[in-house]
Design a protein around this motif. Structure first.
Motif, PDB file in Angstrom:
ATOM      1  N   VAL A 178       0.854  -1.183   0.000  1.00  0.00           N
ATOM      2  CA  VAL A 178       0.000   0.000   0.000  1.00  0.00           C
ATOM      3  C   VAL A 178       0.891   1.234   0.000  1.00  0.00           C
ATOM      4  N   VAL A 179       0.678   2.116  -0.967  1.00  0.00           N
ATOM      5  CA  VAL A 179       1.437   3.360  -1.023  1.00  0.00           C
ATOM      6  C   VAL A 179       0.473   4.512  -0.744  1.00  0.00           C
ATOM      7  N   PRO A 180       0.520   5.112   0.458  1.00  0.00           N
ATOM      8  CA  PRO A 180      -0.314   6.291   0.714  1.00  0.00           C
ATOM      9  C   PRO A 180       0.263   7.481  -0.045  1.00  0.00           C
ATOM     10  N   LEU A 181      -0.599   8.263  -0.682  1.00  0.00           N
ATOM     11  CA  LEU A 181      -0.131   9.395  -1.487  1.00  0.00           C
ATOM     12  C   LEU A 181      -0.187  10.664  -0.646  1.00  0.00           C
ATOM     13  N   GLN A 182       0.984  11.113  -0.192  1.00  0.00           N
ATOM     14  CA  GLN A 182       1.065  12.339   0.607  1.00  0.00           C
ATOM     15  C   GLN A 182       0.902  13.554  -0.302  1.00  0.00           C
ATOM     16  N   ARG A 183       0.410  14.645   0.255  1.00  0.00           N
ATOM     17  CA  ARG A 183       0.072  15.797  -0.584  1.00  0.00           C
ATOM     18  C   ARG A 183       1.297  16.584  -1.056  1.00  0.00           C
ATOM     19  N   ASP A 184       2.391  16.534  -0.345  1.00  0.00           N
ATOM     20  CA  ASP A 184       3.554  17.327  -0.765  1.00  0.00           C
ATOM     21  C   ASP A 184       4.566  16.487  -1.550  1.00  0.00           C
ATOM     22  N   THR A 185       4.132  15.339  -2.043  1.00  0.00           N
ATOM     23  CA  THR A 185       5.055  14.388  -2.647  1.00  0.00           C
ATOM     24  C   THR A 185       4.606  14.029  -4.052  1.00  0.00           C
ATOM     25  N   GLN A 186       5.601  13.855  -4.934  1.00  0.00           N
ATOM     26  CA  GLN A 186       5.308  13.437  -6.295  1.00  0.00           C
ATOM     27  C   GLN A 186       5.741  11.984  -6.474  1.00  0.00           C
ATOM     28  N   TYR A 187       4.892  11.188  -7.117  1.00  0.00           N
ATOM     29  CA  TYR A 187       5.117   9.743  -7.200  1.00  0.00           C
ATOM     30  C   TYR A 187       5.238   9.261  -8.640  1.00  0.00           C
ATOM     31  N   LEU A 188       6.073   8.248  -8.783  1.00  0.00           N
ATOM     32  CA  LEU A 188       6.253   7.560 -10.056  1.00  0.00           C
ATOM     33  C   LEU A 188       6.186   6.069  -9.709  1.00  0.00           C
ATOM     34  N   ILE A 189       5.142   5.413 -10.166  1.00  0.00           N
ATOM     35  CA  ILE A 189       4.900   4.035  -9.703  1.00  0.00           C
ATOM     36  C   ILE A 189       4.659   3.092 -10.874  1.00  0.00           C
ATOM     37  N   ASN A 190       5.347   1.951 -10.832  1.00  0.00           N
ATOM     38  CA  ASN A 190       5.106   0.854 -11.763  1.00  0.00           C
ATOM     39  C   ASN A 190       4.482  -0.276 -10.953  1.00  0.00           C
ATOM     40  N   VAL A 191       3.280  -0.682 -11.331  1.00  0.00           N
ATOM     41  CA  VAL A 191       2.592  -1.736 -10.565  1.00  0.00           C
ATOM     42  C   VAL A 191       3.015  -3.131 -11.019  1.00  0.00           C
ATOM     43  N   GLY A 192       3.919  -3.206 -12.004  1.00  0.00           N
ATOM     44  CA  GLY A 192       4.386  -4.505 -12.490  1.00  0.00           C
ATOM     45  C   GLY A 192       3.610  -4.958 -13.712  1.00  0.00           C
ATOM     46  N   ALA A 193       4.016  -6.081 -14.261  1.00  0.00           N
ATOM     47  CA  ALA A 193       3.422  -6.596 -15.498  1.00  0.00           C
ATOM     48  C   ALA A 193       2.408  -7.690 -15.192  1.00  0.00           C
ATOM     49  N   VAL A 194       1.269  -7.625 -15.887  1.00  0.00           N
ATOM     50  CA  VAL A 194       0.306  -8.721 -15.784  1.00  0.00           C
ATOM     51  C   VAL A 194       0.888  -9.982 -16.427  1.00  0.00           C
ATOM     52  N   GLY A 195       1.392  -9.847 -17.649  1.00  0.00           N
ATOM     53  CA  GLY A 195       1.628 -11.039 -18.457  1.00  0.00           C
ATOM     54  C   GLY A 195       3.047 -11.537 -18.595  1.00  0.00           C
ATOM     55  N   GLN A 196       4.026 -10.767 -18.119  1.00  0.00           N
ATOM     56  CA  GLN A 196       5.409 -11.247 -18.205  1.00  0.00           C
ATOM     57  C   GLN A 196       6.281 -10.544 -17.158  1.00  0.00           C
ATOM     58  N   PRO A 197       6.108 -10.907 -15.876  1.00  0.00           N
ATOM     59  CA  PRO A 197       6.901 -10.270 -14.811  1.00  0.00           C
ATOM     60  C   PRO A 197       8.395 -10.545 -15.007  1.00  0.00           C
ATOM     61  N   ARG A 198       9.215  -9.574 -14.603  1.00  0.00           N
ATOM     62  CA  ARG A 198      10.671  -9.733 -14.789  1.00  0.00           C
ATOM     63  C   ARG A 198      11.464  -9.474 -13.517  1.00  0.00           C
ATOM     64  N   ASP A 199      10.787  -9.493 -12.361  1.00  0.00           N
ATOM     65  CA  ASP A 199      11.510  -9.220 -11.113  1.00  0.00           C
ATOM     66  C   ASP A 199      11.842 -10.499 -10.358  1.00  0.00           C
ATOM     67  N   GLY A 200      11.744 -11.640 -11.041  1.00  0.00           N
ATOM     68  CA  GLY A 200      12.075 -12.905 -10.393  1.00  0.00           C
ATOM     69  C   GLY A 200      10.893 -13.562  -9.709  1.00  0.00           C
ATOM     70  N   ASP A 201       9.760 -12.894  -9.730  1.00  0.00           N
ATOM     71  CA  ASP A 201       8.530 -13.432  -9.147  1.00  0.00           C
ATOM     72  C   ASP A 201       7.567 -13.688 -10.309  1.00  0.00           C
ATOM     73  N   PRO A 202       7.243 -14.959 -10.571  1.00  0.00           N
ATOM     74  CA  PRO A 202       6.416 -15.250 -11.756  1.00  0.00           C
ATOM     75  C   PRO A 202       4.957 -14.834 -11.636  1.00  0.00           C
ATOM     76  N   ARG A 203       4.507 -14.448 -10.436  1.00  0.00           N
ATOM     77  CA  ARG A 203       3.102 -14.081 -10.282  1.00  0.00           C
ATOM     78  C   ARG A 203       2.768 -12.802 -11.054  1.00  0.00           C
ATOM     79  N   ALA A 204       1.533 -12.744 -11.556  1.00  0.00           N
ATOM     80  CA  ALA A 204       1.075 -11.571 -12.293  1.00  0.00           C
ATOM     81  C   ALA A 204       0.991 -10.365 -11.352  1.00  0.00           C
ATOM     82  N   GLY A 205       1.323  -9.196 -11.872  1.00  0.00           N
ATOM     83  CA  GLY A 205       1.266  -7.972 -11.074  1.00  0.00           C
ATOM     84  C   GLY A 205       0.198  -7.016 -11.589  1.00  0.00           C
ATOM     85  N   TYR A 206      -0.468  -6.340 -10.667  1.00  0.00           N
ATOM     86  CA  TYR A 206      -1.396  -5.261 -11.055  1.00  0.00           C
ATOM     87  C   TYR A 206      -1.562  -4.313  -9.876  1.00  0.00           C
ATOM     88  N   GLY A 207      -2.289  -3.224 -10.104  1.00  0.00           N
ATOM     89  CA  GLY A 207      -2.479  -2.260  -9.033  1.00  0.00           C
ATOM     90  C   GLY A 207      -3.880  -1.681  -9.037  1.00  0.00           C
TER      91      GLY A 207
END
Ligand code: ZN
Length: 249
Positions: A178-207
């Motif tokens: 869970v990423v709470p979005l603070q008001r004075d902060t700018q965010y850049l977020i990748n929720v991961g890949a549904v169909g071809q994850p590449r972080d060593g975890d084969p599970r599908a990612g979404y957000g």
């Protein structure tokens, strides 16, 4: 409003269906960050399923461009190019036209969020490290920029536009993040890949982005990897595309 965030589905209908089942009841609207097709064996099923979700926004990825002939795939490695050519031959005329008409990112969603495939300053740029993230955070026009393309879940942020407090992080794969979005902060977020994850975890990612609760949640979901692998092999696509799904690389 709760937005389902889907990126890099890559013609993997088995991963996509598992994500949609897991996400049921968690969202009101849908955003798709590109690369609906390429690599996987079910481009038409995936495009049809995306259309049926009636998303608020769908932007194109580099594999969508290559599959429908906007891009010649000359920047792709051999395997990716082969898959793009195969995909182009499989697409129905309707789905070919649908991919061809997809807009390029970045795309502004509301006052809080924008989406892009690669980076807000270049749809094909990969955000891997702090330098890329720094450029992207400065190019973004909204407090939250959601991106894909690398297939790696990541969270970057700047507090009060002060780069000294820059942080980049790979979320814990064993927990829903869970990423709470603070008001004075700018965010850049990748929720991961549904169909071809590449972080060593084969599970599908979404957000899921909840703009009223001001938070982004990142999820990982198990899916029948063997089914997706069998379809890739049966389609005559390179075996490496099947093998990598099992290891999430
Ligand atoms: Zn991709």
């Amino acid at each position: 409003m709760r937005y389902l965030i889907l990126s890099d589905i890559h013609a993997n209908i088995d991963a996509f269906e598992a994500v949609l089942a897991h996400a049921e009841g968690r969202w009101d609207r849908v955003l798709v960050l590109g690369d609906l097709v390429g690599y996987g064996a079910e481009p038409n099923l995936v495009v049809d399923r995306v259309k049926a979700l009636n998303p608020d926004a769908v932007i194109r990825g580099n594999h969508d461009k290559a599959a429908c002939g906007i891009d010649d795939g000359s920047q792709f490695n051999h395997v990716a190019r082969m898959a793009a050519m195969w995909t182009g031959g499989q697409l129905t005329p309707e789905n070919h036209a649908y991919l061809r008409a997809l807009p390029m990112g970045p795309w502004q969603i509301d006052a809080l969020a924008e989406i892009c495939h690669g980076a807000p300053f270049d749809e094909d740029h990969y955000i891997f490290d702090g330098n890329d993230a720094n450029m992207a955070l400065h190019a973004a026009e909204r407090p939250l920029c959601l991106y894909g393309h690398t297939h790696l879940p990541a969270i970057f942020k700047i507090v009060g536009r002060d780069m000294a407090s820059f942080e980049g992080d790979a979320p814990d794969p064993d927990k829903d993040v869970v990423v709470p979005l603070q008001r004075d902060t700018q965010y850049l977020i990748n929720v991961g890949a549904v169909g071809q994850p590449r972080d060593g975890d084969p599970r599908a990612g979404y957000g899921v982005l909840d703009d009223e609760a001001r938070e982004v949640r990142l999820f990982r979901v198990r899916y029948p990897v063997e089914k997706a692998q069998q379809k890739i092999v049966a389609a005559g696509l390179p075996a490496s595309l099947a093998n990598r799904l099992a290891v999430g690389r």
